[in-house]
Design an enzyme around this catalytic site. Structure first.
Site, PDB file in Angstrom:
ATOM      1  N   SER A 156       0.855  -1.193   0.000  1.00 44.26           N
ATOM      2  CA  SER A 156       0.000   0.000   0.000  1.00 44.26           C
ATOM      3  C   SER A 156       0.889   1.239   0.000  1.00 44.26           C
ATOM      4  O   SER A 156       1.848   1.327   0.764  1.00 44.26           O
ATOM      5  CB  SER A 156      -0.927  -0.026   1.222  1.00 44.26           C
ATOM      6  OG  SER A 156      -0.181  -0.001   2.409  1.00 44.26           O
ATOM      7  N   ASP A 171      -5.826  -1.643   6.433  1.00 41.99           N
ATOM      8  CA  ASP A 171      -6.742  -2.751   6.752  1.00 41.99           C
ATOM      9  C   ASP A 171      -7.893  -2.784   5.748  1.00 41.99           C
ATOM     10  O   ASP A 171      -8.366  -3.846   5.350  1.00 41.99           O
ATOM     11  CB  ASP A 171      -7.323  -2.578   8.156  1.00 41.99           C
ATOM     12  CG  ASP A 171      -6.232  -2.539   9.214  1.00 41.99           C
ATOM     13  OD1 ASP A 171      -5.117  -3.008   8.940  1.00 41.99           O
ATOM     14  OD2 ASP A 171      -6.505  -2.027  10.319  1.00 41.99           O
TER      15      ASP A 171
HETATM   16  N1  LIG Z   1      -4.141  10.404   0.965  1.00 46.28           N
HETATM   17  C1  LIG Z   1      -4.815   9.397   0.389  1.00 46.28           C
HETATM   18  N2  LIG Z   1      -5.608   9.647  -0.688  1.00 46.28           N
HETATM   19  C2  LIG Z   1      -6.313   8.655  -1.287  1.00 46.28           C
HETATM   20  N3  LIG Z   1      -6.266   7.353  -0.886  1.00 46.28           N
HETATM   21  C3  LIG Z   1      -5.477   7.060   0.164  1.00 46.28           C
HETATM   22  C4  LIG Z   1      -4.720   8.058   0.866  1.00 46.28           C
HETATM   23  N4  LIG Z   1      -4.046   7.444   1.868  1.00 46.28           N
HETATM   24  C5  LIG Z   1      -4.372   6.139   1.813  1.00 46.28           C
HETATM   25  N5  LIG Z   1      -5.225   5.896   0.790  1.00 46.28           N
HETATM   26  C6  LIG Z   1      -5.793   4.598   0.372  1.00 46.28           C
HETATM   27  O1  LIG Z   1      -5.592   3.667   1.426  1.00 46.28           O
HETATM   28  C7  LIG Z   1      -4.713   2.606   1.018  1.00 46.28           C
HETATM   29  C8  LIG Z   1      -3.825   2.180   2.166  1.00 46.28           C
HETATM   30  O2  LIG Z   1      -3.105   3.309   2.614  1.00 46.28           O
HETATM   31  P1  LIG Z   1      -1.706   3.260   3.372  1.00 46.28           P
HETATM   32  O3  LIG Z   1      -1.597   4.572   4.082  1.00 46.28           O
HETATM   33  O4  LIG Z   1      -0.643   2.918   2.415  1.00 46.28           O
HETATM   34  O5  LIG Z   1      -1.892   2.035   4.379  1.00 46.28           O
HETATM   35  P2  LIG Z   1      -1.377   1.792   5.874  1.00 46.28           P
HETATM   36  O6  LIG Z   1      -2.510   2.267   6.733  1.00 46.28           O
HETATM   37  O7  LIG Z   1      -1.183   0.327   5.953  1.00 46.28           O
HETATM   38  O8  LIG Z   1      -0.108   2.592   6.046  1.00 46.28           O
HETATM   39  C9  LIG Z   1      -3.958   3.143  -0.193  1.00 46.28           C
HETATM   40  O9  LIG Z   1      -3.535   2.081  -1.024  1.00 46.28           O
HETATM   41  C10 LIG Z   1      -5.016   4.059  -0.827  1.00 46.28           C
HETATM   42  O10 LIG Z   1      -5.899   3.300  -1.641  1.00 46.28           O
HETATM   43  O1  LIG Z   2      -0.657  -3.451  15.714  1.00 48.08           O
HETATM   44  P1  LIG Z   2      -0.135  -2.118  15.280  1.00 48.08           P
HETATM   45  O2  LIG Z   2       0.877  -2.189  14.191  1.00 48.08           O
HETATM   46  O3  LIG Z   2       0.331  -1.291  16.451  1.00 48.08           O
HETATM   47  O4  LIG Z   2      -1.339  -1.343  14.632  1.00 48.08           O
HETATM   48  C1  LIG Z   2      -2.543  -1.225  15.334  1.00 48.08           C
HETATM   49  C2  LIG Z   2      -3.328  -0.071  14.808  1.00 48.08           C
HETATM   50  O5  LIG Z   2      -3.451  -0.214  13.404  1.00 48.08           O
HETATM   51  C3  LIG Z   2      -4.818  -0.180  13.012  1.00 48.08           C
HETATM   52  O6  LIG Z   2      -5.247  -1.521  12.840  1.00 48.08           O
HETATM   53  C4  LIG Z   2      -4.945   0.597  11.735  1.00 48.08           C
HETATM   54  O7  LIG Z   2      -4.053   0.005  10.799  1.00 48.08           O
HETATM   55  P2  LIG Z   2      -3.796   0.586   9.355  1.00 48.08           P
HETATM   56  O8  LIG Z   2      -3.807   2.089   9.461  1.00 48.08           O
HETATM   57  O9  LIG Z   2      -2.461   0.033   8.938  1.00 48.08           O
HETATM   58  O10 LIG Z   2      -4.903   0.076   8.492  1.00 48.08           O
HETATM   59  C5  LIG Z   2      -5.555   0.438  14.191  1.00 48.08           C
HETATM   60  O11 LIG Z   2      -6.887   0.018  14.296  1.00 48.08           O
HETATM   61  C6  LIG Z   2      -4.721   0.002  15.375  1.00 48.08           C
HETATM   62  O12 LIG Z   2      -4.770   0.909  16.429  1.00 48.08           O
END
Ligand SMILES: Nc1ncnc2c1ncn2[C@@H]1O[C@H](COP(=O)(O)OP(=O)(O)O)[C@@H](O)[C@H]1O
Ligand SMILES: O=P(O)(O)OC[C@H]1O[C@](O)(COP(=O)(O)O)[C@@H](O)[C@@H]1O
Length: 302
Positions: A214, A246
């Site tokens: 992602s 997620d």
């Molecule tokens: N600023 C944004 N604008 C549009 N879509 C977003 C943005 N940030 C996240 N997303 C969407 O959410 C997905 C997961 O985001 P990401 O931040 O990479 O995940 P994580 O929470 O695991 O760090 C991306 O692949 C995209 O589709």
């Molecule tokens: O287990 P970690 O890595 O501390 O992450 C837990 C946190 O990540 C989340 O699952 C959100 O995860 P993402 O932003 O990667 O989708 C929250 O609900 C939770 O507080």
């Protein structure tokens, strides 16, 4: 059906301020909310909302654990959690003048015997897929995830980062690093989308059939036997990105459960994640428009 395993759930507290964070003064929030969180738990809520058979398992304890259990029951999510002595953590996201601060606790210390109890819960469901999501609480090593992956004839999907992702040793159907986690785990240059796809490709050799990377506002890459696919993110007004990863993963899994190919799965993931980032916290958003949003996601082969 899918079982999700969350070793380290969290109550997600989201607080919003209309001014910048500043030290040595009381910051007063305009809005606050609590959601049941943790990677496998968020996925179970979304999969249930998309009518995919799913059971949420993991470790819960204390008043925060009770909150999560009650929230999931209220949302109609099937659960099979193991009780632990400590108190489930509370993670905070502070949104202040368009900046996002994520403050995650370590979680309660647990003994290794919880892995056996969880494996029992998973086996009882005879799942096709198991998603192990999130960090490990103190007391557990990456072996706790490898043991779930090797514990039955299901396909295991893993969403974790840091040293844990690097040290996994079993065979997995998919891992879902974000850009930072992919770079850390491979040491590769992930500054471009192509670089991310290359890194994902090499990472597959470590025992992952597919890699879903992602890339935040840049979208997502899915690399597997069906090729190297890149989906652009949708252009939306972002409130906060907690739960975005997620949601991406849940959309992909939901589509695969319905028999879709990788391209459709990636589109679905991006559509679901865009709905989650449009609102605060990690509660399930409106998923009624997912089909039309999915059709608007641009995918190209790299
Ligand atoms: N600023 C944004 N604008 C549009 N879509 C977003 C943005 N940030 C996240 N997303 C969407 O959410 C997905 C997961 O985001 P990401 O931040 O990479 O995940 P994580 O929470 O695991 O760090 C991306 O692949 C995209 O589709
Ligand atoms: O287990 P970690 O890595 O501390 O992450 C837990 C946190 O990540 C989340 O699952 C959100 O995860 P993402 O932003 O990667 O989708 C929250 O609900 C939770 O507080």
């Amino acid at each position: 059906m899918i079982v999700t395993v969350t070793y380290n759930p969290a109550v997600d507290q989201t607080i919003q301020f209309d001014e910048q964070m500043a030290p040595d003064r009381v910051m007063r929030a305009d809005e606050a909310q609590f959601d049941a969180g943790g990677k496998g738990i968020n996925a179970a809520q979304l999969l249930t909302a998309m009518d995919r058979p799913c059971v949420a398992t993991g470790l819960l304890g204390g008043f925060t654990g009770s909150f999560i259990r009650e929230t999931l029951q209220g949302d109609g999510v099937e659960t099979a959690f193991v009780d632990v002595d400590g108190t489930t953590r509370l993670n905070t996201t502070a949104i202040a003048a368009a900046e996002e601060y994520k403050l995650n606790q370590a979680g309660p210390t647990v003994g290794e015997s919880v892995v056996d109890s969880l494996l029992e819960r998973v086996r009882a469901q005879s799942p096709d897929r198991v998603l192990v999501g999130g960090s490990l609480p103190p007391g557990l090593s990456p072996d706790a995830i490898d043991r779930i992956a090797g514990g039955g004839d299901w396909e295991t999907i893993v969403d974790t980062g840091g040293d844990v992702l690097r040290e996994l040793d079993a065979q997995y159907g998919l891992c879902k690093p974000n850009r930072t986690e992919l770079g850390d785990a491979t040491g590769a240059d992930v500054s471009t989308v192509e670089g991310c796809a290359d890194a994902a490709d090499t990472f597959r050799e470590r025992g992952f059939d597919r890699v879903l990377a992602s890339l935040g506002a840049d979208g997502a890459v899915l690399v597997g036997d069906e090729g190297r696919l890149y989906a652009e993110a949708l252009d939306i007004d972002v409130v906060d990105t907690v739960g975005a990863g997620d949601a991406l993963l849940s959309g992909v899994l939901s589509a695969w459960e319905a028999g879709a190919d990788d391209e459709t799965a990636l589109r679905t993931g991006v559509a679901v994640s865009s709905q989650v980032v449009k609102r605060a916290g990690t509660a399930v958003p409106d998923l009624n428009d997912i089909d039309s949003l999915r059709d608007g996601v641009t995918v190209r082969r790299l």
